[in-house]
Design a protein around this motif. Structure first.
Motif, PDB file in Angstrom:
ATOM      1  N   ALA A 155       0.828  -1.208   0.000  1.00 44.95           N
ATOM      2  CA  ALA A 155       0.000   0.000   0.000  1.00 44.95           C
ATOM      3  C   ALA A 155       0.861   1.257   0.000  1.00 44.95           C
ATOM      4  O   ALA A 155       0.567   2.235  -0.704  1.00 44.95           O
ATOM      5  CB  ALA A 155      -0.928  -0.001   1.213  1.00 44.95           C
ATOM      6  N   ILE A 156       1.942   1.249   0.774  1.00 40.71           N
ATOM      7  CA  ILE A 156       2.852   2.399   0.813  1.00 40.71           C
ATOM      8  C   ILE A 156       3.447   2.642  -0.566  1.00 40.71           C
ATOM      9  O   ILE A 156       3.540   3.778  -1.043  1.00 40.71           O
ATOM     10  CB  ILE A 156       3.971   2.155   1.839  1.00 40.71           C
ATOM     11  N   SER A 157       3.857   1.585  -1.243  1.00 43.89           N
ATOM     12  CA  SER A 157       4.446   1.707  -2.569  1.00 43.89           C
ATOM     13  C   SER A 157       3.482   2.358  -3.549  1.00 43.89           C
ATOM     14  O   SER A 157       3.848   3.283  -4.287  1.00 43.89           O
ATOM     15  CB  SER A 157       4.863   0.325  -3.086  1.00 43.89           C
ATOM     16  N   VAL A 158       2.248   1.903  -3.550  1.00 44.61           N
ATOM     17  CA  VAL A 158       1.236   2.455  -4.460  1.00 44.61           C
ATOM     18  C   VAL A 158       1.053   3.949  -4.219  1.00 44.61           C
ATOM     19  O   VAL A 158       1.022   4.766  -5.161  1.00 44.61           O
ATOM     20  CB  VAL A 158      -0.099   1.715  -4.286  1.00 44.61           C
ATOM     21  N   ARG A 159       0.960   4.338  -2.966  1.00 48.42           N
ATOM     22  CA  ARG A 159       0.716   5.739  -2.631  1.00 48.42           C
ATOM     23  C   ARG A 159       1.913   6.627  -2.969  1.00 48.42           C
ATOM     24  O   ARG A 159       1.755   7.749  -3.457  1.00 48.42           O
ATOM     25  CB  ARG A 159       0.357   5.851  -1.151  1.00 48.42           C
ATOM     26  N   LEU A 160       3.115   6.127  -2.706  1.00 41.11           N
ATOM     27  CA  LEU A 160       4.295   6.941  -2.983  1.00 41.11           C
ATOM     28  C   LEU A 160       4.512   7.148  -4.477  1.00 41.11           C
ATOM     29  O   LEU A 160       4.875   8.250  -4.917  1.00 41.11           O
ATOM     30  CB  LEU A 160       5.530   6.300  -2.359  1.00 41.11           C
ATOM     31  N   TRP A 161       4.310   6.098  -5.269  1.00 42.98           N
ATOM     32  CA  TRP A 161       4.438   6.256  -6.716  1.00 42.98           C
ATOM     33  C   TRP A 161       3.449   7.313  -7.219  1.00 42.98           C
ATOM     34  O   TRP A 161       3.794   8.156  -8.059  1.00 42.98           O
ATOM     35  CB  TRP A 161       4.200   4.925  -7.422  1.00 42.98           C
ATOM     36  N   ALA A 162       2.225   7.294  -6.691  1.00 36.01           N
ATOM     37  CA  ALA A 162       1.223   8.273  -7.118  1.00 36.01           C
ATOM     38  C   ALA A 162       1.639   9.687  -6.736  1.00 36.01           C
ATOM     39  O   ALA A 162       1.518  10.629  -7.535  1.00 36.01           O
ATOM     40  CB  ALA A 162      -0.136   7.926  -6.498  1.00 36.01           C
ATOM     41  N   ALA A 163       2.141   9.871  -5.512  1.00 34.83           N
ATOM     42  CA  ALA A 163       2.544  11.203  -5.051  1.00 34.83           C
ATOM     43  C   ALA A 163       3.725  11.738  -5.855  1.00 34.83           C
ATOM     44  O   ALA A 163       3.746  12.913  -6.243  1.00 34.83           O
ATOM     45  CB  ALA A 163       2.894  11.148  -3.565  1.00 34.83           C
ATOM     46  N   GLU A 164       4.706  10.879  -6.122  1.00 33.34           N
ATOM     47  CA  GLU A 164       5.889  11.317  -6.856  1.00 33.34           C
ATOM     48  C   GLU A 164       5.544  11.667  -8.307  1.00 33.34           C
ATOM     49  O   GLU A 164       6.044  12.646  -8.864  1.00 33.34           O
ATOM     50  CB  GLU A 164       6.957  10.227  -6.816  1.00 33.34           C
ATOM     51  N   ARG A 165       4.700  10.862  -8.934  1.00 34.67           N
ATOM     52  CA  ARG A 165       4.311  11.153 -10.320  1.00 34.67           C
ATOM     53  C   ARG A 165       3.511  12.439 -10.408  1.00 34.67           C
ATOM     54  O   ARG A 165       3.676  13.227 -11.349  1.00 34.67           O
ATOM     55  CB  ARG A 165       3.503   9.982 -10.880  1.00 34.67           C
ATOM     56  N   SER A 166       2.654  12.673  -9.423  1.00 35.98           N
ATOM     57  CA  SER A 166       1.857  13.898  -9.414  1.00 35.98           C
ATOM     58  C   SER A 166       2.748  15.127  -9.281  1.00 35.98           C
ATOM     59  O   SER A 166       2.573  16.131  -9.985  1.00 35.98           O
ATOM     60  CB  SER A 166       0.847  13.848  -8.265  1.00 35.98           C
ATOM     61  N   ALA A 167       3.740  15.052  -8.386  1.00 33.13           N
ATOM     62  CA  ALA A 167       4.649  16.184  -8.189  1.00 33.13           C
ATOM     63  C   ALA A 167       5.463  16.456  -9.456  1.00 33.13           C
ATOM     64  O   ALA A 167       5.674  17.610  -9.834  1.00 33.13           O
ATOM     65  CB  ALA A 167       5.579  15.904  -7.007  1.00 33.13           C
ATOM     66  N   ALA A 168       5.918  15.406 -10.120  1.00 35.82           N
ATOM     67  CA  ALA A 168       6.704  15.575 -11.343  1.00 35.82           C
ATOM     68  C   ALA A 168       5.860  16.184 -12.460  1.00 35.82           C
ATOM     69  O   ALA A 168       6.341  17.021 -13.235  1.00 35.82           O
ATOM     70  CB  ALA A 168       7.275  14.234 -11.788  1.00 35.82           C
ATOM     71  N   ALA A 169       4.595  15.774 -12.550  1.00 35.79           N
ATOM     72  CA  ALA A 169       3.723  16.256 -13.623  1.00 35.79           C
ATOM     73  C   ALA A 169       3.419  17.744 -13.494  1.00 35.79           C
ATOM     74  O   ALA A 169       3.093  18.414 -14.486  1.00 35.79           O
ATOM     75  CB  ALA A 169       2.418  15.458 -13.627  1.00 35.79           C
ATOM     76  N   GLU A 170       3.541  18.278 -12.291  1.00 35.52           N
ATOM     77  CA  GLU A 170       3.223  19.686 -12.066  1.00 35.52           C
ATOM     78  C   GLU A 170       4.370  20.622 -12.445  1.00 35.52           C
ATOM     79  O   GLU A 170       4.176  21.839 -12.481  1.00 35.52           O
ATOM     80  CB  GLU A 170       2.846  19.902 -10.594  1.00 35.52           C
ATOM     81  N   THR A 171       5.552  20.067 -12.708  1.00 39.61           N
ATOM     82  CA  THR A 171       6.719  20.900 -13.027  1.00 39.61           C
ATOM     83  C   THR A 171       7.169  20.636 -14.460  1.00 39.61           C
ATOM     84  O   THR A 171       7.606  19.517 -14.768  1.00 39.61           O
ATOM     85  CB  THR A 171       7.877  20.594 -12.066  1.00 39.61           C
ATOM     86  N   PRO A 172       7.072  21.609 -15.353  1.00 37.80           N
ATOM     87  CA  PRO A 172       7.490  21.402 -16.754  1.00 37.80           C
ATOM     88  C   PRO A 172       8.944  20.933 -16.849  1.00 37.80           C
ATOM     89  O   PRO A 172       9.835  21.502 -16.230  1.00 37.80           O
ATOM     90  CB  PRO A 172       7.312  22.799 -17.372  1.00 37.80           C
ATOM     91  N   GLY A 173       9.144  19.878 -17.622  1.00 36.98           N
ATOM     92  CA  GLY A 173      10.486  19.371 -17.836  1.00 36.98           C
ATOM     93  C   GLY A 173      11.017  18.457 -16.749  1.00 36.98           C
ATOM     94  O   GLY A 173      12.107  17.887 -16.886  1.00 36.98           O
ATOM     95  N   ALA A 174      10.262  18.288 -15.679  1.00 36.91           N
ATOM     96  CA  ALA A 174      10.768  17.512 -14.540  1.00 36.91           C
ATOM     97  C   ALA A 174      10.917  16.034 -14.863  1.00 36.91           C
ATOM     98  O   ALA A 174      11.869  15.388 -14.402  1.00 36.91           O
ATOM     99  CB  ALA A 174       9.851  17.688 -13.332  1.00 36.91           C
ATOM    100  N   GLU A 175      10.010  15.484 -15.633  1.00 40.69           N
ATOM    101  CA  GLU A 175      10.028  14.039 -15.860  1.00 40.69           C
ATOM    102  C   GLU A 175      11.321  13.585 -16.529  1.00 40.69           C
ATOM    103  O   GLU A 175      11.915  12.568 -16.140  1.00 40.69           O
ATOM    104  CB  GLU A 175       8.799  13.627 -16.669  1.00 40.69           C
ATOM    105  N   LEU A 176      11.798  14.332 -17.524  1.00 40.53           N
ATOM    106  CA  LEU A 176      13.052  13.965 -18.192  1.00 40.53           C
ATOM    107  C   LEU A 176      14.245  14.125 -17.251  1.00 40.53           C
ATOM    108  O   LEU A 176      15.167  13.296 -17.249  1.00 40.53           O
ATOM    109  CB  LEU A 176      13.250  14.816 -19.444  1.00 40.53           C
ATOM    110  N   VAL A 177      14.211  15.169 -16.451  1.00 40.61           N
ATOM    111  CA  VAL A 177      15.294  15.391 -15.481  1.00 40.61           C
ATOM    112  C   VAL A 177      15.350  14.238 -14.489  1.00 40.61           C
ATOM    113  O   VAL A 177      16.432  13.722 -14.164  1.00 40.61           O
ATOM    114  CB  VAL A 177      15.088  16.725 -14.735  1.00 40.61           C
ATOM    115  N   LEU A 178      14.203  13.784 -14.034  1.00 43.37           N
ATOM    116  CA  LEU A 178      14.154  12.714 -13.034  1.00 43.37           C
ATOM    117  C   LEU A 178      14.602  11.381 -13.623  1.00 43.37           C
ATOM    118  O   LEU A 178      15.226  10.573 -12.924  1.00 43.37           O
ATOM    119  CB  LEU A 178      12.742  12.601 -12.464  1.00 43.37           C
ATOM    120  N   VAL A 179      14.292  11.157 -14.889  1.00 38.10           N
ATOM    121  CA  VAL A 179      14.765   9.933 -15.553  1.00 38.10           C
ATOM    122  C   VAL A 179      16.288   9.919 -15.601  1.00 38.10           C
ATOM    123  O   VAL A 179      16.932   8.905 -15.331  1.00 38.10           O
ATOM    124  CB  VAL A 179      14.168   9.815 -16.967  1.00 38.10           C
ATOM    125  N   ASP A 180      16.875  11.066 -15.962  1.00 39.74           N
ATOM    126  CA  ASP A 180      18.335  11.166 -16.019  1.00 39.74           C
ATOM    127  C   ASP A 180      18.958  10.938 -14.642  1.00 39.74           C
ATOM    128  O   ASP A 180      19.988  10.255 -14.519  1.00 39.74           O
ATOM    129  CB  ASP A 180      18.753  12.536 -16.551  1.00 39.74           C
TER     130      ASP A 180
END
Length: 229
Positions: A155-180
């Motif tokens: 349950a913790i894993s599911v919630r954390l993945w959702a929170a982290e993806r939401s935070a990344a989606a709110e910042t332009p360009g963040a997803e590529l930076v986080l992949v790197d």
């Protein structure tokens, strides 16, 4: 105010939210509200630090630290650490030697701080949750509690993945930076441990998974686990 001071203030606020939600006097509704806010802040902090490091990579370098996980249920607690680490772009190598369980944690400095902060809080919450969850008559205590921890971790894993993806989606360009950034962490891990074997799935016989999952769904918040061969 400098970025470092702002970061310290933000982390202090997260710690305060976690402490309030850990209080046994806290009602379920209050704990849930603290949970949501802490998860939002800790995810946003990770993204903010990642974006700041684009201009100055030395400000948030890749590092590592060894975490000793104490019994009982050390292997299960190590699984929780890996579940917290993965969404936060950290990686864990499980080290087991002569009854001692340690986890070698790799990640950027800001993410390592987040993982250790949240993992410590979640261990406290798990201890309270397990103590409050009665073992069914005739069932082995250890089997029940291991399955409880498995549900909690999931349950913790599911919630954390959702929170982290939401935070990344709110910042332009963040997803590529986080992949790197994740790639740099995995490279550091692979250089340190060039020969790794994935852990085999565990077969748990206890009936505590459902109750553990429910506890994980309401736990207040602030994967790729491998073992050395």
């Amino acid at each position: 105010m400098s970025d470092a001071v702002m970061s310290d203030a933000l982390l202090a606020r997260v710690r305060k939210l976690l402490a309030m939600a850990e209080d046994p006097a806290c009602t379920p509704g209050e704990a849930e509200a603290f949970t949501a806010k802490a998860a939002e802040l800790i995810a946003k902090y990770g993204v903010d630090q990642a974006m700041l490091a684009v201009a100055d990579p030395a400000a948030d370098p890749v590092g590592d630290r060894v975490v000793t996980v104490e019994p009982p249920y050390a292997r299960d607690k190590s699984g929780l650490l890996a579940a917290v680490a993965a969404p936060m772009r950290c990686r864990v190598v499980l080290l087991e030697r002569r009854g001692q369980t340690r986890s070698h944690l790799f990640g950027h400095r800001a993410d390592l701080e987040r993982v250790e902060l949240l993992f410590t809080s979640l261990l406290v919450q798990a201890a309270h949750g397990i103590a409050a969850s009665p073992v069914p008559p005739g069932e082995h205590v250890a089997a029940y509690r291991r399955s409880w921890m498995a549900g909690y971790t999931q349950a913790i894993s599911v919630r954390l993945w959702a929170a982290e993806r939401s935070a990344a989606a709110e910042t332009p360009g963040a997803e590529l930076v986080l992949v790197d950034r994740t790639g740099l962490v995995e490279r550091r891990r692979d250089q340190t441990y060039p020969r790794l074997a994935r852990m085999r799935p565990r077969r748990l016989q206890g009936s505590g998974m459902v109750r553990g999952y429910q506890a994980g769904e309401t736990a207040h918040l602030g994967g790729g686990e491998v073992t050395r061969s």
